[in-house]
Write a protein that holds these residues in place. Structure first.
Motif, PDB file in Angstrom:
ATOM      1  N   VAL A  18       0.812  -1.226   0.000  1.00 27.48           N
ATOM      2  CA  VAL A  18       0.000   0.000   0.000  1.00 27.48           C
ATOM      3  C   VAL A  18       0.842   1.272   0.000  1.00 27.48           C
ATOM      4  CG1 VAL A  18      -2.001  -1.088   1.080  1.00 27.48           C
ATOM      5  CG2 VAL A  18      -0.261  -0.010   2.530  1.00 27.48           C
ATOM      6  N   ALA A  52       0.357   4.527   2.989  1.00 26.48           N
ATOM      7  CA  ALA A  52      -0.498   4.841   1.848  1.00 26.48           C
ATOM      8  C   ALA A  52      -0.477   6.343   1.600  1.00 26.48           C
ATOM      9  CB  ALA A  52      -1.931   4.376   2.117  1.00 26.48           C
ATOM     10  N   ALA A  90      -3.643   0.642   6.694  1.00 27.64           N
ATOM     11  CA  ALA A  90      -2.979   1.053   5.449  1.00 27.64           C
ATOM     12  C   ALA A  90      -2.443   2.475   5.553  1.00 27.64           C
ATOM     13  CB  ALA A  90      -3.941   0.927   4.270  1.00 27.64           C
ATOM     14  N   VAL A 117      -5.561   3.987  -1.359  1.00 29.45           N
ATOM     15  CA  VAL A 117      -6.235   2.805  -0.837  1.00 29.45           C
ATOM     16  C   VAL A 117      -7.727   3.092  -0.778  1.00 29.45           C
ATOM     17  CG1 VAL A 117      -6.533   1.308   1.175  1.00 29.45           C
ATOM     18  CG2 VAL A 117      -4.241   1.980   0.454  1.00 29.45           C
TER      19      VAL A 117
END
Length: 198
Positions: free
Chosen positions: A47, A71, A66, A52
């Motif tokens: 990620v 991310a 995440a 995401v």
């Protein structure tokens, strides 16, 4: 540490057979959510630097993890307004200084909004997001709309269980997990190149 708000556990809770979620099944933390969150802590690179999109997020644990794994942006979605409110509460309880995290209503079948930057690859997360097979086709439409480039991927965690149906007015479990079967059929229809079962 992370704080996660959930609806109080109910030992008699069962996903309704008709797909309606009057009892707020998505407000629980199911096994697939814990599994997918753990997977991300072990493999944060999947990620890192990506947009995401969590579908059927419920409490949002995988998406929140995440955000902590690097991310670029996270959008937690659910079709249930109660779940969206719960997602907003969990986002506020777990602020991310480096990754913007938002919650939004998104029903299966609808296209998700695009990433804030068009060059960001999308990682779709879905943990125990399907519990009746009739949701698979609309889920596939949303997934297909989200996965626009060869760099975009989806990680689905589905706790194997038998689907629910109605018999004499009461929910009962079927003999097979037709939801998983329907999802795997959907992957073939979407021309998914790699489907892994663990």
């Amino acid at each position: 540490a992370m704080m996660l708000f959930l609806r109080a556990a109910d030992a008699t809770l069962a996903p309704p057979a008709n797909g309606a979620d009057a009892d707020g099944t998505g407000l629980e933390l199911w096994g697939g959510g814990r599994y997918l969150a753990n997977f991300l802590t072990i493999r944060p690179g999947v990620v890192r630097g990506c947009r995401v999109l969590e579908l059927g997020a419920g409490a949002g644990l995988p998406g929140l993890v995440a955000a902590r794994c690097g991310a670029a942006e996270v959008l937690l979605t659910d079709g249930d307004a109660r779940a969206v409110r719960l997602l907003e509460k969990n986002i506020a309880a777990n602020p991310s200084s480096e990754c913007p995290v938002e919650a939004a209503a998104l029903a299966y079948g609808a296209a998700p909004p695009p990433p804030s930057e068009s060059n960001l690859p999308t990682v779709v997360l879905a943990a125990d997001a399907l519990y009746v097979s009739k949701h698979c086709a609309p889920f596939g439409d949303t997934l297909n709309a989200a996965l626009q480039t060869p760099k975009d991927v989806c990680y689905l965690a589905h706790e194997p269980r038998r689907a629910w149906s109605m018999k004499d007015g009461s929910p009962v479990q079927d003999a097979t997990d037709d939801v998983l079967d329907a999802f795997l059929d959907l992957c073939c229809d979407l021309d998914v190149s790699e489907v892994g079962k663990t």
